[in-house]
Design an enzyme around this catalytic site. Structure first.
Site, short mmCIF file in Angstrom:
data_model
loop_
_atom_site.label_atom_id
_atom_site.label_comp_id
_atom_site.label_asym_id
_atom_site.label_seq_id
_atom_site.Cartn_x
_atom_site.Cartn_y
_atom_site.Cartn_z
N LYS A 253 0.89 -1.17 0.00
CA LYS A 253 0.00 0.00 0.00
C LYS A 253 0.91 1.21 0.00
O LYS A 253 1.50 1.57 1.02
CB LYS A 253 -0.93 0.01 1.21
CG LYS A 253 -1.90 1.19 1.17
CD LYS A 253 -2.88 1.15 2.30
CE LYS A 253 -4.02 2.16 2.16
NZ LYS A 253 -3.69 3.47 1.70
N ARG A 258 -3.98 8.25 -6.00
CA ARG A 258 -4.53 7.37 -7.02
C ARG A 258 -4.46 8.03 -8.40
O ARG A 258 -4.78 9.21 -8.54
CB ARG A 258 -5.99 7.12 -6.65
CG ARG A 258 -6.62 5.96 -7.34
CD ARG A 258 -6.66 4.79 -6.43
NE ARG A 258 -7.34 3.68 -7.03
CZ ARG A 258 -8.27 2.95 -6.41
NH1 ARG A 258 -8.64 3.26 -5.19
NH2 ARG A 258 -8.83 1.93 -7.01
N ARG A 274 -8.59 10.35 -8.40
CA ARG A 274 -9.76 9.66 -7.84
C ARG A 274 -10.98 10.56 -7.80
O ARG A 274 -12.11 10.12 -7.81
CB ARG A 274 -9.30 9.15 -6.49
CG ARG A 274 -10.27 9.18 -5.43
CD ARG A 274 -9.61 8.76 -4.16
NE ARG A 274 -10.65 8.66 -3.16
CZ ARG A 274 -10.61 7.88 -2.11
NH1 ARG A 274 -9.55 7.14 -1.90
NH2 ARG A 274 -11.58 7.86 -1.27
N GLU A 304 -1.17 3.77 -8.23
CA GLU A 304 -0.83 4.73 -7.18
C GLU A 304 0.48 5.40 -7.59
O GLU A 304 1.47 4.73 -7.88
CB GLU A 304 -0.69 3.99 -5.84
CG GLU A 304 -0.46 4.89 -4.66
CD GLU A 304 -1.76 5.44 -4.02
OE1 GLU A 304 -2.85 5.28 -4.61
OE2 GLU A 304 -1.64 6.05 -2.94
N PHE A 345 -1.72 -1.29 -10.17
CA PHE A 345 -2.22 -2.45 -9.45
C PHE A 345 -3.48 -3.05 -10.04
O PHE A 345 -3.97 -4.08 -9.58
CB PHE A 345 -2.41 -2.15 -7.95
CG PHE A 345 -3.26 -0.95 -7.63
CD1 PHE A 345 -4.63 -1.04 -7.72
CD2 PHE A 345 -2.68 0.24 -7.24
CE1 PHE A 345 -5.42 0.05 -7.42
CE2 PHE A 345 -3.47 1.34 -6.94
CZ PHE A 345 -4.85 1.25 -7.03
N ARG A 421 -17.13 0.55 -2.30
CA ARG A 421 -16.21 0.10 -1.25
C ARG A 421 -16.67 -1.30 -0.87
O ARG A 421 -17.52 -1.47 0.00
CB ARG A 421 -16.26 1.06 -0.06
CG ARG A 421 -15.11 0.88 0.91
CD ARG A 421 -15.20 1.84 2.07
NE ARG A 421 -14.82 3.21 1.77
CZ ARG A 421 -13.56 3.64 1.68
NH1 ARG A 421 -12.57 2.83 1.86
NH2 ARG A 421 -13.32 4.91 1.43
N LYS A 427 -7.32 -3.22 3.19
CA LYS A 427 -6.02 -2.63 3.50
C LYS A 427 -5.65 -2.99 4.93
O LYS A 427 -6.53 -3.08 5.80
CB LYS A 427 -6.05 -1.12 3.30
CG LYS A 427 -7.16 -0.42 4.05
CD LYS A 427 -7.20 1.05 3.71
CE LYS A 427 -8.41 1.70 4.35
NZ LYS A 427 -8.64 3.06 3.96
P1 ATP Z 1 -6.41 5.53 2.80
O1 ATP Z 1 -6.73 6.83 3.46
O2 ATP Z 1 -6.02 4.44 3.75
O3 ATP Z 1 -5.46 5.68 1.64
P2 ATP Z 1 -8.77 5.51 1.14
O4 ATP Z 1 -10.06 5.82 1.78
O5 ATP Z 1 -8.12 6.51 0.33
O6 ATP Z 1 -7.76 4.94 2.24
P3 ATP Z 1 -9.12 2.84 0.39
O7 ATP Z 1 -9.85 2.26 -0.73
O8 ATP Z 1 -9.67 2.58 1.73
O9 ATP Z 1 -8.97 4.36 0.10
O10 ATP Z 1 -7.61 2.36 0.42
C1 ATP Z 1 -6.91 2.14 -0.74
C2 ATP Z 1 -6.17 3.37 -1.22
O11 ATP Z 1 -4.81 3.12 -1.09
C3 ATP Z 1 -6.45 3.59 -2.67
O12 ATP Z 1 -7.45 4.57 -2.86
C4 ATP Z 1 -5.10 3.96 -3.27
O13 ATP Z 1 -5.03 5.37 -3.46
C5 ATP Z 1 -4.10 3.56 -2.23
N1 ATP Z 1 -3.23 2.44 -2.64
C6 ATP Z 1 -1.89 2.41 -2.47
N2 ATP Z 1 -1.36 1.26 -2.91
C7 ATP Z 1 -2.40 0.53 -3.38
C8 ATP Z 1 -2.49 -0.78 -3.97
N3 ATP Z 1 -1.42 -1.54 -4.16
N4 ATP Z 1 -3.73 -1.22 -4.32
C9 ATP Z 1 -4.83 -0.47 -4.13
N5 ATP Z 1 -4.80 0.78 -3.58
C10 ATP Z 1 -3.60 1.26 -3.21
#
Ligand code: ATP
Length: 563
Positions: A253, A258, A274, A304, A345, A421, A427
């Site tokens: 991660k 994004r 995003r 990412e 990814f 979601r 994660k």
């Molecule tokens: P966070 O604040 O933890 O980044 P979030 O609410 O933005 O979470 P989530 O879908 O919960 O989004 O967590 C995945 C996020 O992590 C994605 O939106 C992406 O931007 C980021 N990310 C980083 N590495 C990866 C990966 N290998 N696969 C998917 N998402 C990833």
């Protein structure tokens, strides 16, 4: 369709605050809408689909000038009225209304004419632009009655004030296009899916009129953004496996932002965030990397972008590179100083075919095949497929040692679900006491901090509503050069102020911050029913919109966990 018909609906929507009633009003209007589905955009206060970047871009000043031209009333008199009424829409209604009172008025403005003129505005460039814009606007105002003038002006200022959110429009489409007996919940889901794939309510409406099959047939199109899939959070690798099954794909991660990278059939490359903003211009190197290292005639990649240090080549926290998303100048310098690596990814579309229904393992195979791994430029994300707990744990440790935020664990058989979601991936990261929240109000400080907004009212989401969940005043630096300071936050919040009362202000909810806290308490003081204890702002999230902030349900889940 006559514009006056649309304005009647606007008025009804303005008068009725209840969401249920609004849905009904909209549904009735949509049932009558036989041709020109572009009217949907006007219902949203727009002229193009949501993903379009064309801004109407009309200032208050220009409206005043056009209004003066159309009515013969002086600029200063209009300004005075504006000061009194506080809304240029109402000012126009009064001025144009008074003028037309005594003449026999025939409503000749059509929705097409409004769209035709307003759509010309963002296209105008160069010499004489202001005059041309003014004539286009005053031509409309001259043919309008009071009510029409009010809504023309509000549309131009992109502030329609009729309270129609996406959810309401979606429910109205369901109501207008499907029989009562049919399964509402399922249809609502299908309609939302279609929107998440197309980001265009007109397409959704036209398909809905043709039935479920048409909705389900809607496909992706490189170059047109889609909503990204989101993930759930689990607290341990064991729970992760339980959620996504064994074996699973684990990948780093990355602490970046994004990027959806699109290559159209004609070779054009477009990059979206995003939030669906087109950031292609800001990242010329990504375009080069994609052209050089990714094979394929057309595709949509989900990735990412993560920043790294020029000298040490080590990854940097998102905050340090976040300015690259918005900056429109000095791009070459920024590209050198704040370089990024693209970690791909997922892949949603490849060579003319949508892949979102394919199992993740097949999608991963394709992306590994077509991307040439070029570290510090573009590469498939660092991944491991395993069903072994020990191997998974050591992969997690490696990720953390490497400075990543944590890991993702993904279901190998799952499809890609835009905008949702869902538990197709989770994660896992060490800090779990944090939420992204919106700032909806603030308070001016005293003494040394007088004049600066130093305490902030936070909100989470519940459906379309924003609910207060406490105040935060720590975590910020005193000086701008030390990091995120209350000075910087004040500058960002001031233009968003909606009203003031004593030292308190209410602001338009646009700023999203990550807030770390110790625990959550039940609290009758705040509309969410909860308050964060010992909250601390850790960072601004310019890459997030208020759609992305924590939901009340997530907060409740955290509360339950701690009991
Ligand atoms: P966070 O604040 O933890 O980044 P979030 O609410 O933005 O979470 P989530 O879908 O919960 O989004 O967590 C995945 C996020 O992590 C994605 O939106 C992406 O931007 C980021 N990310 C980083 N590495 C990866 C990966 N290998 N696969 C998917 N998402 C990833």
């Amino acid at each position: 369709m006559k514009y006056s018909e649309l304005c009647e609906t606007y008025e009804e929507l303005e008068k009725n605050p209840s969401r249920l009633k609004k849905t009904e009003i909209l549904a009735n209007f949509l049932k009558k809408l036989k041709s020109n589905a572009d009217t949907i955009y006007l219902l949203q206060g727009k002229i193009y689909p949501d993903y379009s970047e064309k801004e109407i871009g009309i200032s208050d000043k220009l409206i005043i000038k056009a209004l003066a031209k159309a009515s013969g009333i002086s600029d200063s008199e209009i300004l005075n009225k504006w000061r009194k009424l506080g809304d240029l829409g109402k000012v126009s209604e009064e001025i144009i209304g008074n003028k037309k009172q005594h003449t026999l008025f025939s409503h000749k403005l059509t929705v097409d004419k409004i769209l035709e003129n307003v759509r010309k505005l963002p296209e105008l460039e160069g010499q004489g632009t202001v005059d041309k814009k003014m004539s286009l606007i005053s031509e409309l105002l001259t043919s309008a009655d009071g009510k029409e003038a009010k809504f023309i002006v509000r549309t131009l200022l992109q502030d329609l004030r009729i309270g129609v959110a996406d959810g309401t429009l979606r429910d109205a489409i369901v109501k207008a296009c499907f029989d009562q007996e049919e399964d509402k919940k399922q249809i609502t889901g299908i309609i939302q899916d279609t929107y998440d794939k197309t980001i265009d309510w007109k397409i959704v409406f036209e398909k809905a009129k043709r039935g479920i099959k048409a909705l389900e047939d809607s496909s992706l199109e490189p170059g047109r953004p889609v909503k990204v899939m989101l993930f759930l959070k689990e607290n341990s690798i064991e729970e992760g496996f339980m959620r996504v099954g064994r074996p699973a794909l684990l990948d780093y991660k990355y602490d970046g932002f994004r990027m959806m990278i699109n290559k159209e059939e004609n070779g054009e490359i477009k990059i979206f965030t995003r939030r669906l903003d087109n950031v292609t211009k800001q990242f010329p190197e990504v375009k080069r990397y994609v052209e050089k290292y990714v094979q394929g005639k057309s595709f949509i990649l989900d990735s990412e972008a993560v920043g790294y240090d020029v000298k040490t080549k080590k990854y940097r926290p998102f905050q340090e590179i976040s300015q690259r998303i918005k900056r429109k100048y000095d791009i070459e310098r920024l590209e050198k100083e704040l370089p990024i690596e693209i970690n791909v990814f997922d892949i949603l579309f490849y060579n003319g075919k949508s892949l979102i229904k394919e199992p993740f393992k097949e999608r991963r195979k394709i992306l590994e095949k077509i991307i040439k791994k070029e570290p510090l430029k573009i590469r498939p994300s660092e991944a491991l497929i395993t069903d072994d707990l020990k191997m998974a744990k050591s992969f997690y440790k490696k990720a953390l040692d490497n400075g990543e935020e944590g890991i993702m664990m993904k279901n190998l058989d799952a499809p890609y679900k835009p905008g949702a979601r869902v538990g197709f991936g989770v994660k896992i990261k060490p800090v779990d006491n944090e939420f992204d929240l919106a700032i909806i109000g603030a308070e001016y400080g005293t003494g040394k901090r007088a004049g600066w907004l130093t305490s902030y009212d936070l909100a989470c989401r519940h459906g379309e509503e924003l609910l207060e969940i406490g105040k935060v005043s720590t975590g910020l630096k005193e000086k701008e050069e030390e990091g995120l300071s209350f000075i910087e936050l004040t500058k960002k919040l001031k233009p968003l102020i909606l009203s003031e009362s004593g030292r308190n202000v209410k602001v338009k909810p646009e700023i999203v911050v990550t807030v770390v806290y110790q625990n959550i308490q039940k609290s009758p003081t705040y509309s969410s029913g909860f308050a964060l204890r010992f909250p601390r702002i850790t960072r601004l999230r310019p890459d997030r919109s208020i759609d992305d902030i924590a939901r009340l349900a997530e907060i409740k889940k955290e509360v339950e966990k701690s009991i």
